[in-house]
Design an enzyme around this catalytic site. Sequence first.
Site, PDB file in Angstrom:
ATOM      1  N   HIS A 249       0.832  -1.210   0.000  1.00  0.00           N
ATOM      2  CA  HIS A 249       0.000   0.000   0.000  1.00  0.00           C
ATOM      3  C   HIS A 249       0.866   1.260   0.000  1.00  0.00           C
ATOM      4  CE1 HIS A 249      -3.131  -2.936   1.283  1.00  0.00           C
ATOM      5  NE2 HIS A 249      -3.818  -2.213   0.434  1.00  0.00           N
ATOM      6  N   ASN A 250       1.673   1.372  -1.033  1.00  0.00           N
ATOM      7  CA  ASN A 250       2.643   2.467  -1.113  1.00  0.00           C
ATOM      8  C   ASN A 250       2.273   3.423  -2.258  1.00  0.00           C
ATOM      9  OD1 ASN A 250       3.379   1.062  -3.477  1.00  0.00           O
ATOM     10  ND2 ASN A 250       4.705  -0.280  -2.276  1.00  0.00           N
ATOM     11  N   PHE A 251       3.184   4.342  -2.543  1.00  0.00           N
ATOM     12  CA  PHE A 251       2.892   5.352  -3.567  1.00  0.00           C
ATOM     13  C   PHE A 251       2.689   4.735  -4.960  1.00  0.00           C
ATOM     14  CE2 PHE A 251       4.538   8.572  -6.646  1.00  0.00           C
ATOM     15  CZ  PHE A 251       3.489   9.473  -6.516  1.00  0.00           C
ATOM     16  N   HIS A 253       1.332   1.898  -5.589  1.00  0.00           N
ATOM     17  CA  HIS A 253      -0.040   1.364  -5.631  1.00  0.00           C
ATOM     18  C   HIS A 253      -1.016   2.521  -5.897  1.00  0.00           C
ATOM     19  CE1 HIS A 253      -3.754  -0.671  -4.571  1.00  0.00           C
ATOM     20  NE2 HIS A 253      -3.960   0.176  -3.586  1.00  0.00           N
ATOM     21  N   HIS A 289      -6.698   7.384  -2.044  1.00  0.00           N
ATOM     22  CA  HIS A 289      -7.507   6.349  -1.391  1.00  0.00           C
ATOM     23  C   HIS A 289      -6.797   5.488  -0.337  1.00  0.00           C
ATOM     24  CE1 HIS A 289      -5.578   3.347  -3.881  1.00  0.00           C
ATOM     25  NE2 HIS A 289      -6.175   2.433  -3.144  1.00  0.00           N
ATOM     26  N   ASP A 290      -5.449   5.473  -0.311  1.00  0.00           N
ATOM     27  CA  ASP A 290      -4.758   4.664   0.711  1.00  0.00           C
ATOM     28  C   ASP A 290      -3.740   5.500   1.495  1.00  0.00           C
ATOM     29  OD1 ASP A 290      -5.825   2.072   0.826  1.00  0.00           O
ATOM     30  OD2 ASP A 290      -4.758   1.436  -0.976  1.00  0.00           O
ATOM     31  N   ASP A 402      -8.968  -0.340  -7.728  1.00  0.00           N
ATOM     32  CA  ASP A 402      -8.189  -0.679  -6.542  1.00  0.00           C
ATOM     33  C   ASP A 402      -7.683  -2.125  -6.553  1.00  0.00           C
ATOM     34  OD1 ASP A 402      -7.033  -0.269  -4.083  1.00  0.00           O
ATOM     35  OD2 ASP A 402      -8.869  -0.603  -2.928  1.00  0.00           O
ATOM     36  N   GLN A 453      -5.011 -16.800  -4.897  1.00  0.00           N
ATOM     37  CA  GLN A 453      -5.383 -15.972  -6.043  1.00  0.00           C
ATOM     38  C   GLN A 453      -6.500 -16.584  -6.888  1.00  0.00           C
ATOM     39  OE1 GLN A 453      -4.745 -13.209  -5.711  1.00  0.00           O
ATOM     40  NE2 GLN A 453      -4.410 -12.032  -7.537  1.00  0.00           N
TER      41      GLN A 453
HETATM   42  C1  BYE Z   1      -7.723  -6.685  -1.279  1.00  0.00           C
HETATM   43  C2  BYE Z   1      -7.993  -6.220  -0.013  1.00  0.00           C
HETATM   44  C3  BYE Z   1      -7.035  -5.517   0.654  1.00  0.00           C
HETATM   45  C4  BYE Z   1      -5.834  -5.276   0.066  1.00  0.00           C
HETATM   46  F1  BYE Z   1      -4.750 -13.377   0.155  1.00  0.00           F
HETATM   47  C5  BYE Z   1      -5.562  -5.734  -1.194  1.00  0.00           C
HETATM   48  F2  BYE Z   1      -5.987 -14.202  -1.354  1.00  0.00           F
HETATM   49  C6  BYE Z   1      -6.513  -6.446  -1.887  1.00  0.00           C
HETATM   50  F3  BYE Z   1      -6.741 -12.720  -0.101  1.00  0.00           F
HETATM   51  N1  BYE Z   1      -6.197  -6.936  -3.183  1.00  0.00           N
HETATM   52  N2  BYE Z   1      -5.878  -6.116  -4.197  1.00  0.00           N
HETATM   53  C7  BYE Z   1      -5.509  -6.875  -5.245  1.00  0.00           C
HETATM   54  C8  BYE Z   1      -6.080  -8.237  -3.572  1.00  0.00           C
HETATM   55  C9  BYE Z   1      -5.617  -8.221  -4.861  1.00  0.00           C
HETATM   56  N3  BYE Z   1      -6.282  -9.402  -2.892  1.00  0.00           N
HETATM   57  C10 BYE Z   1      -5.999 -10.568  -3.522  1.00  0.00           C
HETATM   58  N4  BYE Z   1      -5.541 -10.598  -4.785  1.00  0.00           N
HETATM   59  C11 BYE Z   1      -5.349  -9.455  -5.512  1.00  0.00           C
HETATM   60  O1  BYE Z   1      -4.943  -9.506  -6.680  1.00  0.00           O
HETATM   61  C12 BYE Z   1      -6.190 -11.860  -2.789  1.00  0.00           C
HETATM   62  C13 BYE Z   1      -5.201 -12.027  -1.665  1.00  0.00           C
HETATM   63  C14 BYE Z   1      -3.832 -12.383  -2.189  1.00  0.00           C
HETATM   64  C15 BYE Z   1      -5.667 -13.116  -0.714  1.00  0.00           C
HETATM   65 CL1  BYE Z   1      -8.938  -7.566  -2.068  1.00  0.00          CL
HETATM   66 ZN    ZN Z   2      -5.757   0.463  -2.482  1.00  0.00          ZN
END
Ligand code: BYE
Ligand code: ZN
Length: 539
Positions: A249-251, A253, A289-290, A402, A453
């Site tokens: 969650h950096n710049f 992103h 947003h973050d 996002d 994933q």
């Molecule tokens: C989400 C919520 C908070 C932060 F482990 C990031 F399977 C995310 F849950 N994001 N953003 C992109 C993601 C992605 N979460 C996941 N895949 C993404 O590509 C799943 C995670 C690895 C996990 Cl949703």
């Molecule tokens: Zn974000």
Amino acid sequence: MATKIIYFTVNGRPERAELPLDCPAQDLKDLFRSAAEARPHDILKLYNPKGNLINISPRLEPNNPSSCYKLEVVAADCTSELLGVELAVALGFNFSTMEKRLQGLEKKILAQAVETPAVVYEMKKQVDLFREKLEVNVKASRVWSTSAGWGCSRSCLMDHTNPPLSTTRDLYAKPVMRSNTSLEVSEEVRQYLKTPSFDNWQWEDAEIMVLLQVMYTDLDFIATFNIEPEVLQHFLFEVYRRYNNIPFHNFKHCFCVTQMMYGLIWMTDLKSKIDSIDLLTMLTSAVCHDLDHTGYNNAYQINARTELALRYNDISPLENHHSAVAFEILEKRESNIFRNLTIEQYKRIREGIIQCILATDMTKHNEILSKFKTILPVFDFKNKDHKDVVITLMMILIKVSDISNEARPMEVAEPWLDCLLQEFYNQGDMEKLEGLPVTPFMDRDKVTKPSSQTGFIRFVLMPLFIELANLFPCLEQHIVYPVRKALDYYTEMEKALERDKQNRAQEKASKSKESPPGSQAASDAQTASVQECSKTAAQ
Ligand code: BYE
Ligand code: ZN
């Protein structure tokens, strides 16, 4: 004995130290040195969550896990520190000779086992101080000195195929921007910036700042809302400063989300469909947003009863904070890009940004998607009174942006997943360390990259992207198709891992009958098999 607790990370690993309140500086340094497994002459650098270098002194403030310090080690061999040496030489300071002399002196003294003279300590202190100053300058010079419009003599923005040469940058460039900024960005880059295949990894932060300005310019926001270029630059720099140096969650992103939003606006021709003030709301929400994310999610904030959870009564503590920080920046006149708007316009934009940022809380996912599905059949862009409808679309667009990494080319998306898992695993480690409930998908002992994933793509990404593509069919090719490919890729990887697991189990069973276990061979087989799977899926 009164003690204080210090939370910090070293090499991405969270640590917790308990120290006496009056811990002498040397003891504190020794403790950090051993935590970092550093050699005696290595340099320790401690950063606060804002990314500022801070002193390792007895006055070091106790903190909590969500405001972790970051400890970094710099190898003592300063010849590898090209930037430092460049600057030192330019200043007429022979750093390496000085340090070698000191090391020699120290050795002699140690050999004779006499007390080190105060003058040597004094010299050491000066060398350390000087090095610290150099290093503090490095982050700033990275931002200010490389790109067009930011005091740069050479533009990397003309050709995105040439990665920037960091060693040629002018370290002395002052953080002064040209007021008559002409953004020297080629037409080719401007078009590329409108596509989901844009590769963020090719660009340095300073260049990203310029690309963000290009987005505001090419959407006509500068002219329409009378945004002065200096104010936009101030705003973007404040934003940059308030993203933390954390794995995900950096710049960068922030940039990716904004760039995807920008791409969606162009791909769907939203300019002809909704008010420009709503477009400005969407782009700025993405940028903000973050803000000040510390790398620990809401569940952690609530379970650990952090300041944020307390302040926001456990209600979307992070998203509330991101939005509050955004308006803190906008409260300052010099960074208020909305300062020439009418009171009514400002009110509307503030309301919109708050709603958009709060919509990024994933616990609201089903609620927002359901709402979108109910309004889809009656969607009519011509009906300008449909304020409620437009805000729901805006929320969907920021949500899509996002979590849209998987809509990007695999070479761009996969490193992002690694960054995310690194941040998640850090939280899982911290939860274990603190005796808090471990968030299931953050437990490094339980979660693998492909298993997490595939589930995420099937149950979260695809249903969301498909709904949006119902409204904008052109998005099918741009975002739905690549996400399908990503699902195939991770499904193959998951199968390969499963096969390896079985092979290893069999191998172990047969080896234990014959000879001692050969774990190296098994892990080599696993690596080879995953690589093979990656190749097939990528074709
Ligand atoms: C989400 C919520 C908070 C932060 F482990 C990031 F399977 C995310 F849950 N994001 N953003 C992109 C993601 C992605 N979460 C996941 N895949 C993404 O590509 C799943 C995670 C690895 C996990 Cl949703
Ligand atoms: Zn974000």
